[in-house]
Design a protein around this motif. Structure first.
Motif, PDB file in Angstrom:
ATOM      1  N   SER A 285       3.662   1.133   2.752  1.00  0.00           N
ATOM      2  CA  SER A 285       3.620   1.673   1.398  1.00  0.00           C
ATOM      3  C   SER A 285       2.213   2.026   0.927  1.00  0.00           C
ATOM      4  O   SER A 285       2.050   2.632  -0.131  1.00  0.00           O
ATOM      5  CB  SER A 285       4.228   0.665   0.416  1.00  0.00           C
ATOM      6  N   THR A 286       1.182   1.658   1.684  1.00  0.00           N
ATOM      7  CA  THR A 286      -0.179   1.922   1.231  1.00  0.00           C
ATOM      8  C   THR A 286      -0.534   3.390   1.408  1.00  0.00           C
ATOM      9  O   THR A 286      -0.073   4.055   2.344  1.00  0.00           O
ATOM     10  CB  THR A 286      -1.200   1.057   2.000  1.00  0.00           C
TER      11      THR A 286
ATOM     12  N   LEU B  10      -1.857  -0.737   8.264  1.00  0.00           N
ATOM     13  CA  LEU B  10      -1.533  -1.286   6.957  1.00  0.00           C
ATOM     14  C   LEU B  10      -0.025  -1.241   6.748  1.00  0.00           C
ATOM     15  O   LEU B  10       0.694  -0.549   7.459  1.00  0.00           O
ATOM     16  CB  LEU B  10      -2.234  -0.475   5.857  1.00  0.00           C
TER      17      LEU B  10
ATOM     18  N   SER C  28      -9.946  -0.799  -2.087  1.00  0.00           N
ATOM     19  CA  SER C  28     -10.361  -1.971  -1.312  1.00  0.00           C
ATOM     20  C   SER C  28     -11.846  -2.016  -0.987  1.00  0.00           C
ATOM     21  O   SER C  28     -12.431  -3.095  -0.880  1.00  0.00           O
ATOM     22  CB  SER C  28      -9.563  -2.027  -0.002  1.00  0.00           C
TER      23      SER C  28
ATOM     24  N   GLN D 200      -2.145   4.435   4.802  1.00  0.00           N
ATOM     25  CA  GLN D 200      -1.183   4.448   5.898  1.00  0.00           C
ATOM     26  C   GLN D 200      -0.354   5.721   5.863  1.00  0.00           C
ATOM     27  O   GLN D 200      -0.100   6.351   6.894  1.00  0.00           O
ATOM     28  CB  GLN D 200      -0.275   3.224   5.798  1.00  0.00           C
TER      29      GLN D 200
ATOM     30  N   GLU E 201      -1.546   7.654  -3.123  1.00  0.00           N
ATOM     31  CA  GLU E 201      -2.145   8.573  -2.164  1.00  0.00           C
ATOM     32  C   GLU E 201      -2.904   9.645  -2.923  1.00  0.00           C
ATOM     33  O   GLU E 201      -2.541  10.007  -4.048  1.00  0.00           O
ATOM     34  CB  GLU E 201      -1.045   9.204  -1.317  1.00  0.00           C
TER      35      GLU E 201
ATOM     36  N   THR F 120      -6.275   3.987  -1.176  1.00  0.00           N
ATOM     37  CA  THR F 120      -6.450   2.684  -0.540  1.00  0.00           C
ATOM     38  C   THR F 120      -7.912   2.346  -0.312  1.00  0.00           C
ATOM     39  O   THR F 120      -8.362   1.236  -0.611  1.00  0.00           O
ATOM     40  CB  THR F 120      -5.701   2.646   0.810  1.00  0.00           C
TER      41      THR F 120
ATOM     42  N   GLU G  18      -2.537   1.809  -6.998  1.00  0.00           N
ATOM     43  CA  GLU G  18      -2.776   2.490  -5.728  1.00  0.00           C
ATOM     44  C   GLU G  18      -1.816   3.668  -5.549  1.00  0.00           C
ATOM     45  O   GLU G  18      -0.613   3.535  -5.730  1.00  0.00           O
ATOM     46  CB  GLU G  18      -2.612   1.521  -4.559  1.00  0.00           C
TER      47      GLU G  18
ATOM     48  N   ARG H 174      -1.878  -6.375   5.368  1.00  0.00           N
ATOM     49  CA  ARG H 174      -2.186  -5.892   4.025  1.00  0.00           C
ATOM     50  C   ARG H 174      -3.676  -5.662   3.777  1.00  0.00           C
ATOM     51  O   ARG H 174      -4.043  -5.134   2.741  1.00  0.00           O
ATOM     52  CB  ARG H 174      -1.647  -6.867   2.976  1.00  0.00           C
ATOM     53  N   ASP H 175      -4.571  -6.068   4.694  1.00  0.00           N
ATOM     54  CA  ASP H 175      -6.003  -5.832   4.438  1.00  0.00           C
ATOM     55  C   ASP H 175      -6.731  -5.520   5.737  1.00  0.00           C
ATOM     56  O   ASP H 175      -6.265  -5.841   6.837  1.00  0.00           O
ATOM     57  CB  ASP H 175      -6.639  -7.029   3.713  1.00  0.00           C
TER      58      ASP H 175
END
Length: 296
Positions: A199-200, A196, A105, A203, A130, A101, A128, A224-225
């Motif tokens: 699913s990110t 977040l 970003s 997070q 992990e 992530t 994206e 989301r951001d």
């Protein structure tokens, strides 16, 4: 030694399903044909690849080795097909880059924009994941190039440091943490968080560390951001954990403060990684060289 791509695809399917019957079905072969092809592979290599039993099959050590090689070969063939299909459609080439992530970003956009501007003949697809998932995909040959936290990478994966990525606590400037400059994550577990979407990759990373303490974080909002998260923090909705680069950017225009998290997992080094930089497809090598320069 005679075998073909279908043999390798079948072997991977059999290994993953632990069944010759199910493996053959997955690659659309009859059971008799699948069994014959597996026997042919064992004869070609002169070694047993499977141990057969009433409940299915298990890989022998030789079978485990073949599975690794087969996955790499199939991945390379699929990459070749994709690149050539892109040439046929007028697009020169495409590179798949797996990124966590923070990389996606905060660290990659500027460098990728410069690369794409200089190389209009190459597309870059960023997915994206992990960091641990990226490491597994690179190590197994399922992906060519990754951008992940260095601590998650195994020794057999090549890498070079791209940037540092400290995770910071952000809180309202006039809130209860106004006098704090450092804090332990354990002190935060009973507080309201802004985070977040679930699913990110970042997070998932944070929630995993909370789970190791035996707690479940309480989220008032999920966005989301990072800019939107910091807006919520500034409004007093809760606290948040975000990359230092995002925290500093938002602190210039929002009434929030940054607090160092003392836990080792919050201090991360981000690396560009590949199973072998030397064997990457040419477009991926060009992207790697650009990212090396950007890191310097």
């Amino acid at each position: 030694m005679r075998f073909d791509l279908v043999d390798l695809q079948l072997f991977v399917a059999v290994a993953e399903t632990r069944s010759i019957t199910n493996g053959a079905q997955r690659v659309h072969l009859a059971l008799a044909s699948g069994s014959e092809r597996i026997k042919g592979l064992e004869e070609a290599f002169g070694v047993a690849l499977l141990t057969r039993g009433r409940r299915g099959v298990e890989l022998t050590p030789a079978g485990e080795s073949l599975l690794d090689h087969a996955r790499i070969i199939i991945h390379n063939v699929e990459t070749m097909r994709g690149d050539l299909a892109a040439y046929a459609s007028g697009v020169r080439a495409s590179v798949l880059l797996l990124a966590n992530t923070s990389g996606l970003s905060e660290h990659l956009p500027k460098a990728l924009a410069a690369f794409l501007r200089e190389r209009p003949d190459i597309n870059v697809d960023v997915e994206e994941r992990e960091s641990a998932d990226i490491a597994a995909a690179i190590a197994s040959g399922a992906a060519d190039l990754g951008f992940a936290a260095e601590h998650a990478l195994p020794d057999n994966v090549e890498r070079f440091l791209f940037s540092e990525d400290r995770l910071m606590l952000v809180a309202a400037r006039r809130g209860e943490f106004a006098s704090r400059r450092q804090i332990d994550f354990q002190e935060l577990t009973g507080r309201d968080f802004v985070g977040l979407t679930g699913s990110t990759a970042l997070q998932v990373h944070i929630v995993k560390h909370a789970a190791r303490l035996g707690v479940r974080l309480r989220f008032r909002a999920r966005l989301r951001d990072f800019d939107a998260i910091c807006e919520m923090v500034a409004a007093g909705v809760g606290i948040a954990i975000v990359p230092e680069a995002a925290a500093r950017r938002c602190a210039r225009s929002m009434p929030i403060m940054m607090i160092n998290i003392r836990d080792p997992w919050a201090n991360r080094k981000l690396a560009i990684c590949a199973r072998s930089f030397g064997t990457l497809p040419r477009p991926a090598k060009q992207l790697v060289e650009h990212l090396r320069k950007a890191a310097q």
